[in-house]
Design a protein around this motif. Sequence first.
Motif, PDB file in Angstrom:
ATOM      1  N   THR A  56      38.451  62.262  65.637  1.00  0.00           N
ATOM      2  CA  THR A  56      39.166  61.849  66.849  1.00  0.00           C
ATOM      3  C   THR A  56      40.661  61.749  66.591  1.00  0.00           C
ATOM      4  OG1 THR A  56      38.626  59.549  66.352  1.00  0.00           O
ATOM      5  CG2 THR A  56      37.233  60.691  67.943  1.00  0.00           C
ATOM      6  N   ASN A 115      33.854  60.151  64.871  1.00  0.00           N
ATOM      7  CA  ASN A 115      33.086  59.510  65.934  1.00  0.00           C
ATOM      8  C   ASN A 115      31.731  60.218  66.041  1.00  0.00           C
ATOM      9  OD1 ASN A 115      32.639  57.862  68.136  1.00  0.00           O
ATOM     10  ND2 ASN A 115      33.931  59.039  69.557  1.00  0.00           N
ATOM     11  N   GLY A 116      30.654  59.463  66.020  1.00  0.00           N
ATOM     12  CA  GLY A 116      29.314  60.051  66.109  1.00  0.00           C
ATOM     13  C   GLY A 116      28.673  59.771  67.464  1.00  0.00           C
ATOM     14  N   THR A 117      28.145  60.836  68.094  1.00  0.00           N
ATOM     15  CA  THR A 117      27.506  60.703  69.407  1.00  0.00           C
ATOM     16  C   THR A 117      26.175  61.435  69.385  1.00  0.00           C
ATOM     17  OG1 THR A 117      29.690  60.770  70.426  1.00  0.00           O
ATOM     18  CG2 THR A 117      27.815  61.110  71.890  1.00  0.00           C
ATOM     19  N   VAL A 130      24.719  58.989  73.768  1.00  0.00           N
ATOM     20  CA  VAL A 130      24.595  57.639  73.217  1.00  0.00           C
ATOM     21  C   VAL A 130      25.599  57.520  72.079  1.00  0.00           C
ATOM     22  CG1 VAL A 130      23.055  56.016  72.043  1.00  0.00           C
ATOM     23  CG2 VAL A 130      22.120  57.575  73.776  1.00  0.00           C
ATOM     24  N   HIS A 131      26.441  56.517  72.160  1.00  0.00           N
ATOM     25  CA  HIS A 131      27.419  56.310  71.088  1.00  0.00           C
ATOM     26  C   HIS A 131      26.707  55.784  69.840  1.00  0.00           C
ATOM     27  CE1 HIS A 131      31.121  55.468  69.079  1.00  0.00           C
ATOM     28  NE2 HIS A 131      30.840  54.194  68.978  1.00  0.00           N
TER      29      HIS A 131
HETATM   30  C1  LIG Z   1      33.635  58.377  70.705  1.00  0.00           C
HETATM   31  O1  LIG Z   1      32.459  58.833  71.342  1.00  0.00           O
HETATM   32  C2  LIG Z   1      32.080  58.029  72.430  1.00  0.00           C
HETATM   33  C3  LIG Z   1      30.746  58.522  72.885  1.00  0.00           C
HETATM   34  O2  LIG Z   1      29.878  58.454  71.779  1.00  0.00           O
HETATM   35  C4  LIG Z   1      33.128  58.092  73.489  1.00  0.00           C
HETATM   36  O3  LIG Z   1      32.763  57.241  74.567  1.00  0.00           O
HETATM   37  C5  LIG Z   1      34.453  57.651  72.916  1.00  0.00           C
HETATM   38  O4  LIG Z   1      35.461  57.838  73.869  1.00  0.00           O
HETATM   39  C6  LIG Z   1      34.779  58.456  71.676  1.00  0.00           C
HETATM   40  N1  LIG Z   1      35.976  57.911  71.056  1.00  0.00           N
HETATM   41  C7  LIG Z   1      37.044  58.659  70.860  1.00  0.00           C
HETATM   42  C8  LIG Z   1      38.204  57.947  70.248  1.00  0.00           C
HETATM   43  O5  LIG Z   1      37.070  59.840  71.119  1.00  0.00           O
END
Ligand SMILES: *[C@@H]1O[C@H](CO)[C@@H](O)[C@H](O)[C@H]1NC(C)=O
Length: 243
Positions: free
Chosen positions: A136, A142-144, A154-155
């Motif tokens: 990011t 960041n894991g989703t 799902v975060h």
């Molecule tokens: C990280 O991912 C989540 C979804 O998993 C998102 O809502 C969030 O904005 C993301 N954060 C960044 C800094 O991109």
Amino acid sequence: MKTSASFFAVVASLMPTLTMGFVSAPWVIPNIPKNGLQDIIFPFSIADAPHKEGFYFRQQFAFNGRAEPAYTGLQPRPDDANGKPIINAALASFMPGTTSADSNCLPANDGRPGVRCSVDFSGPYDHVYNIEVRNTKGTTWNGTLVDAVTGQRVHVGSFTLPAGTGGIVGARDGFIEYFKWADGMTCAELPKTTIVFGTPKTMTHGAGAGSVGTAFDYGDCLGVSGFKEQKTALGTQVTVGLA
Ligand SMILES: *[C@@H]1O[C@H](CO)[C@@H](O)[C@H](O)[C@H]1NC(C)=O
């Protein structure tokens, strides 16, 4: 000496459980840019895994300039009281100096440095789940989890690696581990389960198409754990366990 079933039950509950590894499933993404990948997507299918706690299906990935890998994966959980399926998604880095302010993440806290992030979600076992790990900013990732059928997101968690750590490098392995291995268990008692480690993908410009290699079994149950592997459209399907 008088013994009883409850005596043995108490002793059994005090026995430490260990994490045992059984299977490794390699993957490759060629033509990695000099700074490494800025994202990676790991598909998983646990359609044929029992809804029980014990197995951790995880993918390992490493970063330019550092030996310590990070991990992401899924763990089956028992269905909830209403019969809804529950799956745990995890993301971890045990690299010293990893930090996180994410509410899904905690210090690794088992004598290791780093952080472990995890979230329980409800979703059907017969959907493919993609875990996307994306840079990011700087050294923050960041894991989703994305349900490949419904698109539900799902975060899972996020962490920041030490300054100077590069992007993701192009080859590593998936693993099947069992973290409820109790002293005295035999290989024949390992529960049977099936996982597909999907072919990893990336959106990083210039990188080639991913591929999966041949999975193999290893460790104390090598050759006696019911290990089988085959390629599917999604990736490498592995079955292990006899019980
Ligand atoms: C990280 O991912 C989540 C979804 O998993 C998102 O809502 C969030 O904005 C993301 N954060 C960044 C800094 O991109």
